[in-house]
Design a protein around this motif. Structure first.
Motif, PDB file in Angstrom:
ATOM      1  N   ASP A 270       0.852  -1.341  -0.142  1.00  0.00           N
ATOM      2  CA  ASP A 270      -0.035  -0.008   0.002  1.00  0.00           C
ATOM      3  C   ASP A 270       1.077   1.160   0.126  1.00  0.00           C
ATOM      4  O   ASP A 270       0.653   2.318  -0.718  1.00  0.00           O
ATOM      5  N   LEU A 271       1.921   1.237   0.729  1.00  0.00           N
ATOM      6  CA  LEU A 271       2.863   2.551   0.986  1.00  0.00           C
ATOM      7  C   LEU A 271       3.519   2.683  -0.336  1.00  0.00           C
ATOM      8  O   LEU A 271       3.577   3.811  -0.947  1.00  0.00           O
ATOM      9  N   ASP A 272       3.800   1.442  -0.946  1.00  0.00           N
ATOM     10  CA  ASP A 272       4.439   1.737  -2.203  1.00  0.00           C
ATOM     11  C   ASP A 272       3.538   1.954  -3.473  1.00  0.00           C
ATOM     12  O   ASP A 272       4.010   2.974  -4.219  1.00  0.00           O
ATOM     13  N   ALA A 273       2.533   1.555  -3.435  1.00  0.00           N
ATOM     14  CA  ALA A 273       1.690   1.937  -4.542  1.00  0.00           C
ATOM     15  C   ALA A 273       1.180   3.322  -4.512  1.00  0.00           C
ATOM     16  O   ALA A 273       0.949   4.123  -5.497  1.00  0.00           O
ATOM     17  N   ASN A 274       1.154   3.940  -3.463  1.00  0.00           N
ATOM     18  CA  ASN A 274       0.716   5.353  -3.020  1.00  0.00           C
ATOM     19  C   ASN A 274       1.979   6.492  -3.166  1.00  0.00           C
ATOM     20  O   ASN A 274       1.745   7.350  -2.824  1.00  0.00           O
ATOM     21  N   GLY A 275       3.008   5.793  -3.520  1.00  0.00           N
ATOM     22  CA  GLY A 275       4.195   6.653  -3.724  1.00  0.00           C
ATOM     23  C   GLY A 275       4.979   7.226  -2.392  1.00  0.00           C
ATOM     24  O   GLY A 275       5.612   8.017  -2.327  1.00  0.00           O
ATOM     25  N   LEU A 277       7.109   5.643  -0.476  1.00  0.00           N
ATOM     26  CA  LEU A 277       8.392   5.363  -0.499  1.00  0.00           C
ATOM     27  C   LEU A 277       9.238   6.060  -1.273  1.00  0.00           C
ATOM     28  O   LEU A 277      10.420   5.875  -1.679  1.00  0.00           O
ATOM     29  N   ASN A 278       8.800   6.876  -2.258  1.00  0.00           N
ATOM     30  CA  ASN A 278       9.379   7.812  -2.926  1.00  0.00           C
ATOM     31  C   ASN A 278      10.233   9.034  -2.321  1.00  0.00           C
ATOM     32  O   ASN A 278      10.922   9.820  -2.846  1.00  0.00           O
ATOM     33  N   PHE A 279      10.087   9.145  -0.874  1.00  0.00           N
ATOM     34  CA  PHE A 279      10.911   9.970  -0.307  1.00  0.00           C
ATOM     35  C   PHE A 279      12.263   9.963  -0.243  1.00  0.00           C
ATOM     36  O   PHE A 279      13.091  11.106  -0.428  1.00  0.00           O
ATOM     37  N   CYS A 280      12.938   8.785  -0.708  1.00  0.00           N
ATOM     38  CA  CYS A 280      14.227   8.748  -0.967  1.00  0.00           C
ATOM     39  C   CYS A 280      14.862   9.371  -1.947  1.00  0.00           C
ATOM     40  O   CYS A 280      16.029   9.627  -2.055  1.00  0.00           O
ATOM     41  N   HIS A 281      13.830   9.844  -2.937  1.00  0.00           N
ATOM     42  CA  HIS A 281      14.346  10.866  -4.000  1.00  0.00           C
ATOM     43  C   HIS A 281      14.442  12.143  -3.742  1.00  0.00           C
ATOM     44  O   HIS A 281      15.052  12.923  -4.612  1.00  0.00           O
ATOM     45  N   ILE A 283      15.031  13.504  -0.544  1.00  0.00           N
ATOM     46  CA  ILE A 283      15.976  13.876   1.015  1.00  0.00           C
ATOM     47  C   ILE A 283      17.528  13.884   0.429  1.00  0.00           C
ATOM     48  O   ILE A 283      17.904  13.249  -0.671  1.00  0.00           O
ATOM     49  N   LYS A 284      18.136  14.405   1.439  1.00  0.00           N
ATOM     50  CA  LYS A 284      19.532  14.651   1.142  1.00  0.00           C
ATOM     51  C   LYS A 284      20.255  13.378   1.043  1.00  0.00           C
ATOM     52  O   LYS A 284      19.689  12.323   2.001  1.00  0.00           O
ATOM     53  N   ARG A 285      21.378  12.966   0.334  1.00  0.00           N
ATOM     54  CA  ARG A 285      22.127  11.990   0.294  1.00  0.00           C
ATOM     55  C   ARG A 285      22.583  11.295   1.874  1.00  0.00           C
ATOM     56  O   ARG A 285      22.214   9.993   1.894  1.00  0.00           O
ATOM     57  N   TYR A 286      23.073  12.008   2.757  1.00  0.00           N
ATOM     58  CA  TYR A 286      23.464  11.596   3.880  1.00  0.00           C
ATOM     59  C   TYR A 286      22.357  11.170   4.723  1.00  0.00           C
ATOM     60  O   TYR A 286      22.489  10.072   5.528  1.00  0.00           O
ATOM     61  N   TRP A 287      21.124  11.540   4.645  1.00  0.00           N
ATOM     62  CA  TRP A 287      20.089  11.066   5.284  1.00  0.00           C
ATOM     63  C   TRP A 287      19.540   9.756   4.785  1.00  0.00           C
ATOM     64  O   TRP A 287      19.509   8.710   5.502  1.00  0.00           O
ATOM     65  N   LEU A 288      19.848   9.754   3.478  1.00  0.00           N
ATOM     66  CA  LEU A 288      19.451   8.336   2.748  1.00  0.00           C
ATOM     67  C   LEU A 288      20.275   7.356   3.279  1.00  0.00           C
ATOM     68  O   LEU A 288      19.878   5.979   3.493  1.00  0.00           O
ATOM     69  N   VAL A 289      21.574   7.722   3.387  1.00  0.00           N
ATOM     70  CA  VAL A 289      22.661   6.726   3.606  1.00  0.00           C
ATOM     71  C   VAL A 289      22.371   6.182   5.062  1.00  0.00           C
ATOM     72  O   VAL A 289      22.595   5.043   5.595  1.00  0.00           O
ATOM     73  N   LEU A 290      21.978   7.277   5.964  1.00  0.00           N
ATOM     74  CA  LEU A 290      21.760   6.868   7.384  1.00  0.00           C
ATOM     75  C   LEU A 290      20.665   5.882   7.402  1.00  0.00           C
ATOM     76  O   LEU A 290      20.626   5.030   8.263  1.00  0.00           O
ATOM     77  N   ILE A 291      19.420   6.432   6.777  1.00  0.00           N
ATOM     78  CA  ILE A 291      18.294   5.202   6.812  1.00  0.00           C
ATOM     79  C   ILE A 291      18.555   3.922   6.239  1.00  0.00           C
ATOM     80  O   ILE A 291      18.433   2.844   6.875  1.00  0.00           O
ATOM     81  N   LYS A 292      19.537   3.819   5.201  1.00  0.00           N
ATOM     82  CA  LYS A 292      19.857   2.426   4.647  1.00  0.00           C
ATOM     83  C   LYS A 292      20.861   1.730   5.871  1.00  0.00           C
ATOM     84  O   LYS A 292      20.367   0.335   6.061  1.00  0.00           O
ATOM     85  N   ILE A 293      21.613   2.241   6.577  1.00  0.00           N
ATOM     86  CA  ILE A 293      22.583   1.777   7.818  1.00  0.00           C
ATOM     87  C   ILE A 293      21.435   1.251   8.616  1.00  0.00           C
ATOM     88  O   ILE A 293      21.727  -0.046   9.307  1.00  0.00           O
ATOM     89  N   ILE A 341      11.798  -2.877   2.683  1.00  0.00           N
ATOM     90  CA  ILE A 341      11.880  -1.602   2.505  1.00  0.00           C
ATOM     91  C   ILE A 341      13.271  -1.163   1.931  1.00  0.00           C
ATOM     92  O   ILE A 341      13.511  -0.351   1.215  1.00  0.00           O
ATOM     93  N   LEU A 342      14.386  -1.959   2.710  1.00  0.00           N
ATOM     94  CA  LEU A 342      15.622  -1.336   2.094  1.00  0.00           C
ATOM     95  C   LEU A 342      15.833  -1.661   0.445  1.00  0.00           C
ATOM     96  O   LEU A 342      16.716  -0.908  -0.065  1.00  0.00           O
ATOM     97  N   ILE A 343      15.395  -2.692   0.187  1.00  0.00           N
ATOM     98  CA  ILE A 343      15.546  -3.210  -0.997  1.00  0.00           C
ATOM     99  C   ILE A 343      14.973  -2.131  -2.014  1.00  0.00           C
ATOM    100  O   ILE A 343      15.270  -1.746  -3.018  1.00  0.00           O
ATOM    101  N   MET A 344      13.652  -1.689  -1.661  1.00  0.00           N
ATOM    102  CA  MET A 344      12.581  -0.802  -2.360  1.00  0.00           C
ATOM    103  C   MET A 344      13.181   0.412  -2.790  1.00  0.00           C
ATOM    104  O   MET A 344      12.994   1.407  -3.608  1.00  0.00           O
ATOM    105  N   ILE A 345      14.205   1.064  -1.610  1.00  0.00           N
ATOM    106  CA  ILE A 345      14.818   2.165  -1.812  1.00  0.00           C
ATOM    107  C   ILE A 345      16.392   2.283  -2.092  1.00  0.00           C
ATOM    108  O   ILE A 345      16.923   3.268  -2.265  1.00  0.00           O
ATOM    109  N   SER A 346      16.840   1.044  -2.381  1.00  0.00           N
ATOM    110  CA  SER A 346      18.054   1.094  -2.616  1.00  0.00           C
ATOM    111  C   SER A 346      18.424   0.610  -4.133  1.00  0.00           C
ATOM    112  O   SER A 346      17.949  -0.695  -4.432  1.00  0.00           O
ATOM    113  N   LYS A 347      18.712   1.196  -5.104  1.00  0.00           N
ATOM    114  CA  LYS A 347      19.073   0.944  -6.648  1.00  0.00           C
ATOM    115  C   LYS A 347      20.159  -0.166  -6.817  1.00  0.00           C
ATOM    116  O   LYS A 347      20.191  -1.068  -7.512  1.00  0.00           O
TER     117      LYS A 347
END
Length: 493
Positions: A270-275, A277-281, A283-293, A341-347
């Protein structure tokens, strides 16, 4: 009038005629035309299914490794092999052998994938109807063939060896009542009321029953009077396991225990279909790296949480001590949720899971799941048990797993995929077309199933029935473990 003047007069007359004629010239936009929304959805769905198939393949290999810990163990009093040492079982490395985490990952994937198209295509009810009709034959046909192969082979286990640690069926299966009639009834009954005869097929009932429940939940939360409150419903369903655990004093009904991962899956879909999870595009890069870690750490910690067959008691003395033994399936389901979630936001991870070799493993993952346990048991009794006194049990297990079990499993699983699994998917599409063609007026007709596939599947089914119908010798009962104690194989030359 000179020739030059005549030419000028002719040109002026032609220009006068042309000026009275309207010419329609199409305006061509040289900029590339952006694809329609429907095309974007199809492309995104296709790419998502690719890397999700790759994830399914990785999880299936974890299941294989988790069952390999039984290799080399001849009785329940013996210690497990090298894969069950404390430096693995009491550390985050356990995630590579955590079969329960992989199964929870399967359930999360099912909850996510089954309703993805329904959420992405404006809540088309026909998608849910098609999914409900196709789900049972999709699972039933491959599981039936695998169960009959399992029964026909293990029907004659005394002829190649016996190992009491190779479990036959779930705990409530009465071994003395097992016969061909029981096996045939179990092919259908294991989805509803019977314990699974083939040990690893205990998940088939969970997959089928909760798939129906997930379709119902998806339909319910998309109703206009509930849609705005659907997040609250997801949260209540997610936390129902801890609530029941506390209220019932750790006496959890099976449906409540296995509901968790499916709800995590539908919530993520549901989260993915409604977009969302697109916040990763953005936000700033260092925040995205922190979320992935953080997601990686959560996946490893909760994914390796001990639930089954481990000597960890209440988590004492390990990194899971703060949580003890509470809510086991909740934690591993949450770990699988974090992984997805990690896979869906990590290319980068998506690209890895979309490589050819991972995609191949993912394509045959269901076949690997259905056939690997038979192969592991045969390799154990025919190679590991014979070579362990000479090579040492740990080395024999490693050689048996890497050199024999894995290659043979992949080879047989590919054949199983070609002749059983893929035709089962095809047959499920035909069943949906036959049932719904008149009322829904379907435009796309499934391709005809090739004749050699039908013949091969029928021959395989007949062979397993014939072998299974041969009565076992009275002195070689399938579970007479005392008969095999201290027995040796004598070969006359």
């Amino acid at each position: 009038m000179t020739d030059k003047e005549q030419l000028t007069h002719i040109q002026n007359n032609n220009l006068h005629k042309i000026s009275n004629i309207s010419i329609d010239i199409p305006i061509i936009n040289e900029s590339p035309i952006s694809p329609t929304t429907e095309t974007i959805i199809k492309q995104n769905t296709h790419s998502k299914l690719l890397y999700l198939d790759g994830l399914r393949g990785i999880l299936c290999l974890i299941v294989v490794f988790s069952h390999s810990i039984l290799m080399g163990k001849t009785n329940h009093e013996q210690n497990f092999s090298i894969f069950f040492r404390p430096w693995i079982q009491h550390s985050p490395l356990r995630i590579f052998l955590a079969g329960e985490f992989a199964v929870a990952g399967f359930f999360v994937l099912s909850g996510c994938v089954l309703v993805r198209r329904y959420f992405e295509h404006s809540n088309n009810i026909h998608i849910l109807i098609g999914g409900l009709i196709r789900r049972f034959p999709r699972l039933f046909i491959p599981s039936t063939v695998a169960l009959l192969c399992y029964f026909s082979i293990f029907h004659f286990r005394p002829f190649y060896g016996y190992n009491e640690c190779h479990e036959i069926g779930e705990g409530t299966v009465n071994i003395e009542e097992i016969n061909l009639g029981y096996a045939l009834l179990n092919t259908f009954g294991q989805y509803f009321w019977m314990p699974a005869l083939y040990t690893i097929q205990w998940t088939m009932q969970i997959e089928f029953i909760f798939s129906i429940l997930i379709y119902f939940i998806a339909f319910l939360v998309t109703r206009s009077f509930i849609y705005r409150y659907r997040i609250v419903i997801y949260i209540l369903l997610i936390f129902i396991l801890p609530i029941v655990w506390l209220v019932s004093h750790e006496n959890i009904p099976r449906p409540v225990q296995y509901l968790q991962p499916f709800v995590f899956g539908i919530f993520l879909s549901d989260l993915d279909a409604n977009g969302l999870l697109n916040f990763c595009h953005t936000i700033k890069r260092y925040w995205l790296v922190l979320i992935k870690i953080v997601l990686i750490l959560l996946t490893i910690y909760f994914g390796s949480y001990p639930v089954f067959n481990t000597d960890v008691i209440n988590g004492h003395g390990t990194l899971w001590s703060p949580f003890g033994w509470m809510f086991g399936w909740f934690w591993i389901s949450f770990g699988s949720f974090c992984l997805l979630i990690l896979i869906m936001i990590s290319k980068n991870i998506q690209n890895f899971l979309s490589t050819k070799i991972i995609q191949f493993i993912g394509k045959i993952s269901f076949s690997i799941y259905l056939t690997h346990y038979i192969i592991l048991c045969i390799i154990d009794t025919s190679f590991v048990q014979w070579t362990a006194p000479y090579l040492g049990r740990d080395l024999a297990v490693i050689i048996g797993l890497i050199i024999f079990a894995l290659p043979i499993t992949i080879f047989i699983s590919y054949g199983f995929y070609i002749f059983v699994d893929a035709p089962a998917v095809h047959m499920s599409h035909w069943l949906y077309f036959i049932i719904c063609n008149r009322c829904l007026k379907l435009d796309k007709r499934p391709q005809p199933i090739r004749r050699h596939i039908w013949i091969s599947l029928l021959i395989l089914f007949i062979i397993t029935i014939i072998i299974s119908s041969i009565p076992a010798r009275q002195g070689y009962s399938r579970c007479d473990k005392h008969f095999y104690e201290n027995s040796t194989l004598t070969i006359s030359i």
